[in-house]
Design a protein around this motif. Sequence first.
Motif, PDB file in Angstrom:
ATOM      1  N   ALA A  13      40.600 -22.466  93.992  1.00  0.00           N
ATOM      2  CA  ALA A  13      39.858 -22.146  95.454  1.00  0.00           C
ATOM      3  C   ALA A  13      41.269 -22.363  96.243  1.00  0.00           C
ATOM      4  O   ALA A  13      41.360 -21.875  97.565  1.00  0.00           O
ATOM      5  CB  ALA A  13      38.982 -22.984  95.518  1.00  0.00           C
ATOM      6  N   ARG A  14      42.036 -22.992  95.515  1.00  0.00           N
ATOM      7  CA  ARG A  14      43.544 -22.408  96.200  1.00  0.00           C
ATOM      8  C   ARG A  14      44.501 -21.529  96.796  1.00  0.00           C
ATOM      9  O   ARG A  14      45.168 -20.796  97.457  1.00  0.00           O
ATOM     10  CB  ARG A  14      45.196 -24.020  95.655  1.00  0.00           C
ATOM     11  CG  ARG A  14      45.021 -25.011  95.617  1.00  0.00           C
ATOM     12  CD  ARG A  14      45.540 -25.213  94.465  1.00  0.00           C
ATOM     13  NE  ARG A  14      46.324 -24.667  93.220  1.00  0.00           N
ATOM     14  CZ  ARG A  14      46.929 -24.345  92.413  1.00  0.00           C
ATOM     15  NH1 ARG A  14      47.980 -25.028  93.144  1.00  0.00           N
ATOM     16  NH2 ARG A  14      47.065 -23.475  91.466  1.00  0.00           N
ATOM     17  N   TYR A  15      43.819 -20.011  96.481  1.00  0.00           N
ATOM     18  CA  TYR A  15      43.839 -19.124  97.309  1.00  0.00           C
ATOM     19  C   TYR A  15      43.931 -19.052  98.260  1.00  0.00           C
ATOM     20  O   TYR A  15      44.428 -18.130  98.853  1.00  0.00           O
ATOM     21  CB  TYR A  15      42.969 -17.900  96.038  1.00  0.00           C
ATOM     22  CG  TYR A  15      43.818 -16.189  96.310  1.00  0.00           C
ATOM     23  CD1 TYR A  15      44.334 -16.148  96.549  1.00  0.00           C
ATOM     24  CD2 TYR A  15      42.325 -15.688  96.829  1.00  0.00           C
ATOM     25  CE1 TYR A  15      44.989 -14.656  97.331  1.00  0.00           C
ATOM     26  CE2 TYR A  15      42.474 -14.418  96.829  1.00  0.00           C
ATOM     27  CZ  TYR A  15      43.604 -13.713  97.112  1.00  0.00           C
ATOM     28  OH  TYR A  15      43.800 -13.043  97.828  1.00  0.00           O
ATOM     29  N   TRP A  16      42.262 -19.607  98.909  1.00  0.00           N
ATOM     30  CA  TRP A  16      41.983 -18.906 100.160  1.00  0.00           C
ATOM     31  C   TRP A  16      43.295 -19.848 101.128  1.00  0.00           C
ATOM     32  O   TRP A  16      42.981 -19.861 102.220  1.00  0.00           O
ATOM     33  CB  TRP A  16      40.945 -20.044 100.407  1.00  0.00           C
ATOM     34  CG  TRP A  16      39.496 -18.802  99.391  1.00  0.00           C
ATOM     35  CD1 TRP A  16      38.864 -19.150  98.349  1.00  0.00           C
ATOM     36  CD2 TRP A  16      39.551 -17.254  99.748  1.00  0.00           C
ATOM     37  NE1 TRP A  16      38.401 -17.962  97.823  1.00  0.00           N
ATOM     38  CE2 TRP A  16      38.840 -16.582  98.518  1.00  0.00           C
ATOM     39  CE3 TRP A  16      40.371 -16.552 100.652  1.00  0.00           C
ATOM     40  CZ2 TRP A  16      38.257 -15.492  98.662  1.00  0.00           C
ATOM     41  CZ3 TRP A  16      39.855 -15.014 100.568  1.00  0.00           C
ATOM     42  CH2 TRP A  16      39.152 -14.427  99.416  1.00  0.00           C
ATOM     43  N   GLU A  17      44.075 -21.211 100.531  1.00  0.00           N
ATOM     44  CA  GLU A  17      44.356 -21.923 101.329  1.00  0.00           C
ATOM     45  C   GLU A  17      46.150 -21.371 101.466  1.00  0.00           C
ATOM     46  O   GLU A  17      46.492 -21.084 102.320  1.00  0.00           O
ATOM     47  CB  GLU A  17      45.484 -23.333 100.616  1.00  0.00           C
ATOM     48  CG  GLU A  17      43.703 -24.660 100.555  1.00  0.00           C
ATOM     49  CD  GLU A  17      44.087 -25.515  99.317  1.00  0.00           C
ATOM     50  OE1 GLU A  17      45.501 -25.888  99.625  1.00  0.00           O
ATOM     51  OE2 GLU A  17      43.157 -26.304  98.881  1.00  0.00           O
ATOM     52  N   ALA A  18      46.447 -19.884 100.320  1.00  0.00           N
ATOM     53  CA  ALA A  18      47.716 -19.573 100.823  1.00  0.00           C
ATOM     54  C   ALA A  18      47.402 -18.345 101.968  1.00  0.00           C
ATOM     55  O   ALA A  18      48.188 -17.769 102.363  1.00  0.00           O
ATOM     56  CB  ALA A  18      47.971 -19.147  99.384  1.00  0.00           C
ATOM     57  N   VAL A  19      46.028 -17.848 101.548  1.00  0.00           N
ATOM     58  CA  VAL A  19      45.670 -16.819 102.112  1.00  0.00           C
ATOM     59  C   VAL A  19      45.698 -16.952 103.630  1.00  0.00           C
ATOM     60  O   VAL A  19      46.049 -16.737 104.661  1.00  0.00           O
ATOM     61  CB  VAL A  19      44.357 -16.550 101.744  1.00  0.00           C
ATOM     62  CG1 VAL A  19      43.738 -15.151 102.998  1.00  0.00           C
ATOM     63  CG2 VAL A  19      44.805 -15.493 100.405  1.00  0.00           C
ATOM     64  N   ALA A  20      44.673 -18.294 103.955  1.00  0.00           N
ATOM     65  CA  ALA A  20      45.155 -19.174 105.361  1.00  0.00           C
ATOM     66  C   ALA A  20      46.522 -19.071 105.693  1.00  0.00           C
ATOM     67  O   ALA A  20      46.870 -18.973 106.986  1.00  0.00           O
ATOM     68  CB  ALA A  20      44.069 -20.414 105.328  1.00  0.00           C
ATOM     69  N   ARG A  21      47.492 -19.516 105.489  1.00  0.00           N
ATOM     70  CA  ARG A  21      48.526 -20.066 105.732  1.00  0.00           C
ATOM     71  C   ARG A  21      49.791 -17.965 105.986  1.00  0.00           C
ATOM     72  O   ARG A  21      50.252 -18.065 106.869  1.00  0.00           O
ATOM     73  CB  ARG A  21      49.903 -20.437 104.175  1.00  0.00           C
ATOM     74  CG  ARG A  21      49.144 -21.814 104.134  1.00  0.00           C
ATOM     75  CD  ARG A  21      50.210 -22.612 103.003  1.00  0.00           C
ATOM     76  NE  ARG A  21      51.112 -22.123 102.917  1.00  0.00           N
ATOM     77  CZ  ARG A  21      52.234 -23.012 102.092  1.00  0.00           C
ATOM     78  NH1 ARG A  21      52.073 -23.165 101.501  1.00  0.00           N
ATOM     79  NH2 ARG A  21      53.726 -22.874 102.786  1.00  0.00           N
TER      80      ARG A  21
END
Length: 293
Positions: free
Chosen positions: A64-72
């Motif tokens: 789910a950290r993928y979505w944190e990276a996408v948001a950045r």
Amino acid sequence: MQPSIGGRPPTPRTVLLAEVAQATQRLADAGVPSPRFDAEELAAYVHGVKRGELHQVKDTDFDARYWEAVARRENREPLQHITGRAFFRYLELQVGPGVFVPRPETESVVGWAIDAVRAMDVAEPLVVDLCTGSGAIALALAQEVPRSRVHAVELDEGALRWTRKNVEGSRVTLHQGDALAALPELNGQVDLVVSNPPYIPLTEWEYVAPEARDHDPQLSLFSGEDGLDTIRGIERTAHRLLRPGGVVVVEHADTQGGQVPWIFNEETGWTDAADHRDLNNRPRFTTARKTLP
């Protein structure tokens, strides 16, 4: 995760592709220039695989950290700052806040420089990279021309934090200092001077992509009202450093192709000044040869 169809669970590849497709749309809506590539690269980074191995990531392994990276990335933070790495020719470099992220366009500049050094009838060509930043140009030359002796010059301490990491264990000799006053001990001895200097006019600030304007060091971007102040200084430095017949290679903006060759003119001791295009057929760099006696 997408729902199953007809009672069958989706395959791991379908699940991951759905996530990447959603991320691609989000990045496109945010104005990111290469949304699909960035979405895939972020997925590969978060899951510890190469882009070509994304199909190996199972549904149960999705992070789910993928979505944190996408948001950045949606907020236009550079992809390379998120992943901590930049790829340049055959190199993987460490980059982050404080250092200029090397661009693909510069690979054409380095390719020309490498060919020029290889063609020289010199046992151990002496090369100087001014405004080295991450060290990309210097390291590429050292790697692809193993007989060369490469010196790299960088002024900014924030950039040097990354340069030192990248050149550690390499054959590149790193110097902290002003490119316009660099390496007087090498005057008249250098075979090739290469530089990707700051060249954006101060008047163009508002038109610069957020990734560069808000994250690259200002010292690596802007250079006077017309963007050519540093290149004018590099002309003088290159002429001082080069041996007669030595070559200079300087990157510039694609709108400056008609101006930079005139800086390297016969009156100031140059010959064969010419402009060259990158892989996108845009004017990208100027080369010149120091006049023979």
